[in-house]
Write an enzyme that holds these catalytic residues in place. Structure first.
Site, mmCIF file in Angstrom:
data_model
loop_
_atom_site.group_PDB
_atom_site.id
_atom_site.type_symbol
_atom_site.label_atom_id
_atom_site.label_comp_id
_atom_site.label_asym_id
_atom_site.label_seq_id
_atom_site.Cartn_x
_atom_site.Cartn_y
_atom_site.Cartn_z
ATOM 1 N N ASP A 37 -78.684 -10.612 70.582
ATOM 2 C CA ASP A 37 -77.832 -11.412 70.119
ATOM 3 C C ASP A 37 -77.207 -10.659 68.885
ATOM 4 O O ASP A 37 -77.641 -9.838 68.376
ATOM 5 C CB ASP A 37 -78.480 -12.749 69.141
ATOM 6 N N ASP A 63 -74.242 -6.715 70.822
ATOM 7 C CA ASP A 63 -73.006 -7.288 71.251
ATOM 8 C C ASP A 63 -72.644 -7.136 72.449
ATOM 9 O O ASP A 63 -72.445 -5.998 72.971
ATOM 10 C CB ASP A 63 -71.862 -6.392 70.261
ATOM 11 N N VAL A 64 -72.838 -8.276 73.338
ATOM 12 C CA VAL A 64 -72.815 -8.145 74.734
ATOM 13 C C VAL A 64 -71.457 -7.705 75.275
ATOM 14 O O VAL A 64 -71.122 -7.262 76.332
ATOM 15 C CB VAL A 64 -72.980 -9.499 75.296
ATOM 16 N N TYR A 156 -61.873 -20.841 77.603
ATOM 17 C CA TYR A 156 -63.354 -21.021 78.004
ATOM 18 C C TYR A 156 -63.178 -21.455 79.281
ATOM 19 O O TYR A 156 -64.382 -21.034 80.331
ATOM 20 C CB TYR A 156 -63.831 -22.056 76.992
ATOM 21 N N LYS A 160 -65.571 -19.556 82.155
ATOM 22 C CA LYS A 160 -66.832 -20.053 82.929
ATOM 23 C C LYS A 160 -66.701 -20.139 84.428
ATOM 24 O O LYS A 160 -67.832 -20.285 85.272
ATOM 25 C CB LYS A 160 -67.076 -21.525 82.360
ATOM 26 N N THR A 191 -75.779 -28.344 70.406
ATOM 27 C CA THR A 191 -76.041 -26.754 70.106
ATOM 28 C C THR A 191 -74.779 -26.551 68.875
ATOM 29 O O THR A 191 -73.809 -27.392 68.838
ATOM 30 C CB THR A 191 -75.711 -25.768 70.951
HETATM 31 P P1 NAD Z 1 -74.788 -21.349 70.588
HETATM 32 O O1 NAD Z 1 -73.512 -21.032 69.619
HETATM 33 O O2 NAD Z 1 -75.613 -21.991 69.957
HETATM 34 O O3 NAD Z 1 -75.279 -19.985 71.040
HETATM 35 C C1 NAD Z 1 -74.605 -18.916 71.668
HETATM 36 C C2 NAD Z 1 -75.413 -17.806 71.028
HETATM 37 O O4 NAD Z 1 -74.415 -16.593 71.410
HETATM 38 C C3 NAD Z 1 -75.377 -17.568 69.570
HETATM 39 O O5 NAD Z 1 -76.583 -17.205 69.150
HETATM 40 C C4 NAD Z 1 -74.441 -16.318 69.224
HETATM 41 O O6 NAD Z 1 -74.578 -15.609 68.199
HETATM 42 C C5 NAD Z 1 -74.485 -15.716 70.696
HETATM 43 N N1 NAD Z 1 -73.103 -14.800 70.940
HETATM 44 C C6 NAD Z 1 -72.059 -15.031 70.756
HETATM 45 N N2 NAD Z 1 -71.161 -13.581 70.806
HETATM 46 C C7 NAD Z 1 -72.075 -13.006 71.188
HETATM 47 C C8 NAD Z 1 -71.989 -11.385 71.411
HETATM 48 N N3 NAD Z 1 -70.718 -11.013 71.432
HETATM 49 N N4 NAD Z 1 -72.865 -10.823 71.922
HETATM 50 C C9 NAD Z 1 -74.192 -11.345 71.713
HETATM 51 N N5 NAD Z 1 -74.449 -12.701 71.265
HETATM 52 C C10 NAD Z 1 -73.368 -13.456 71.164
HETATM 53 O O7 NAD Z 1 -74.115 -22.267 71.743
HETATM 54 P P2 NAD Z 1 -74.788 -22.588 73.184
HETATM 55 O O8 NAD Z 1 -74.229 -23.936 73.380
HETATM 56 O O9 NAD Z 1 -76.476 -22.592 73.105
HETATM 57 O O10 NAD Z 1 -74.486 -21.741 74.437
HETATM 58 C C11 NAD Z 1 -75.172 -20.763 75.178
HETATM 59 C C12 NAD Z 1 -74.488 -20.742 76.368
HETATM 60 O O11 NAD Z 1 -74.428 -22.233 77.027
HETATM 61 C C13 NAD Z 1 -72.774 -20.522 76.163
HETATM 62 O O12 NAD Z 1 -72.524 -19.567 77.395
HETATM 63 C C14 NAD Z 1 -72.066 -21.811 76.429
HETATM 64 O O13 NAD Z 1 -70.934 -21.322 76.939
HETATM 65 C C15 NAD Z 1 -72.834 -22.344 77.477
HETATM 66 N N6 NAD Z 1 -72.718 -23.972 77.596
HETATM 67 C C16 NAD Z 1 -72.924 -24.578 76.485
HETATM 68 C C17 NAD Z 1 -72.810 -25.966 76.560
HETATM 69 C C18 NAD Z 1 -72.965 -26.774 75.495
HETATM 70 O O14 NAD Z 1 -72.838 -28.185 75.714
HETATM 71 N N7 NAD Z 1 -73.701 -26.592 74.393
HETATM 72 C C19 NAD Z 1 -72.338 -26.552 77.855
HETATM 73 C C20 NAD Z 1 -72.070 -25.553 78.907
HETATM 74 C C21 NAD Z 1 -72.422 -24.403 78.753
#
Ligand code: NAD
Length: 247
Positions: A37, A63-64, A156, A160, A191
């Protein structure tokens, strides 16, 4: 309950939200988990917490969007715990919500593609190379947004849809390696990412503070998605292919 005993699992975005819940669950089910992360404080705190429980967990700053970071993440996991079994790509950002297409600036659009699409591709690329003929499992996190439903953000939703496309295309490009690829599309999960999105929606639609809180209370528990991911990561899911949508 499915066991992940001894499995080496890399989780990007594992410091928070869905990735964090998945790191906890995989470690509790016996996996050796590497959390990658950009958020060092949260990632280190979670790894410390799990280690203190006697679970095998390590944090690696990544950093991905940077290929060298992604390669180092996979190499560190292998050096610490042995051959990579499972990659789960949870790192993601949601920006540009409730902005009309004609108003959306290119930097925002590009930044979202860089983290969500480029980042997913880079981690997948280096995992596939590392898994080699031994094979493994790759779980990509897309979203209903841009796949089966509307997205609040053009950037976004586009990203996706691209991640979903990557999961669809990839199995034909694995050079015969026994790697199972599943794409998971969560719905609305509680989240930091989704809470901020609900606040953006409230601002855009003129909601009261109480309306925003009520909408946030509708969000689903990240642990529910983590349970799906832990199942898909396990051998029990050997016959599952393609995309899985969660509640
Ligand atoms: P979150 O913000 O809690 O977690 C995302 C994590 O990604 C964070 O820890 C952040 O620091 C990390 N991150 C961001 N940019 C980064 C980078 N460049 N390199 C490494 N790490 C990085 O959010 P979440 O909701 O848990 O999201 C997780 C995944 O689920 C995401 O891909 C999001 O699009 C997807 N998602 C979430 C939801 C929702 O409702 N929460 C729904 C559909 C999909």
């Amino acid at each position: 309950m499915t066991s992940l005993a001894g499995r080496v699992v890399v989780i990007t975005g594992g410091a928070s939200g869905i990735g964090g819940a998945t790191a906890r669950l995989c470690a509790a089910r016996g996996a050796r988990v590497v959390i990658g992360d950009v958020d060092d404080a949260r990632g280190e705190a979670l790894a410390r917490e799990l280690t203190e429980l006697g679970l095998s967990t390590q944090f690696v700053h990544v950093d991905v969007t940077r290929e060298a970071d992604c390669k180092r993440l996979i190499q560190t996991a292998i050096a610490s715990y042995g051959p990579l079994d499972i990659l789960i790509t949870c790192a993601g950002i949601l920006q540009g919500a409730f902005v009309e297409l004609a108003e959306l600036d290119l930097d925002t659009f590009q930044r979202v593609q860089d983290v969500n699409v480029r980042g997913t591709f880079l981690c997948m690329k280096h995992s596939v190379a590392a898994m080699g003929d031994r094979g493994g499992t790759i779980l990509l996190i897309a979203s209903g947004a841009g796949v089966t439903s509307r997205s609040s953000s053009v950037a976004y939703g586009t990203s996706k849809a691209a991640v979903h496309g990557l999961g669809f295309i990839a199995p034909n490009h694995l050079a015969g390696r026994p790697i199972r690829v599943n794409t998971v599309c969560p719905s609305i999960v509680d989240t930091p990412l989704k809470r901020a999105n609900v606040e953006d929606e409230g601002r855009a639609r003129g909601w009261s503070h109480a309306d925003i809180e009520a909408a946030q209370q509708q969000l689903r528990d990240p642990e529910g998605v983590a349970r799906v991911l832990a199942f898909l990561a396990s051998d029990e899911a050997d016959y599952v292919r393609g995309t899985v949508f969660t509640a």
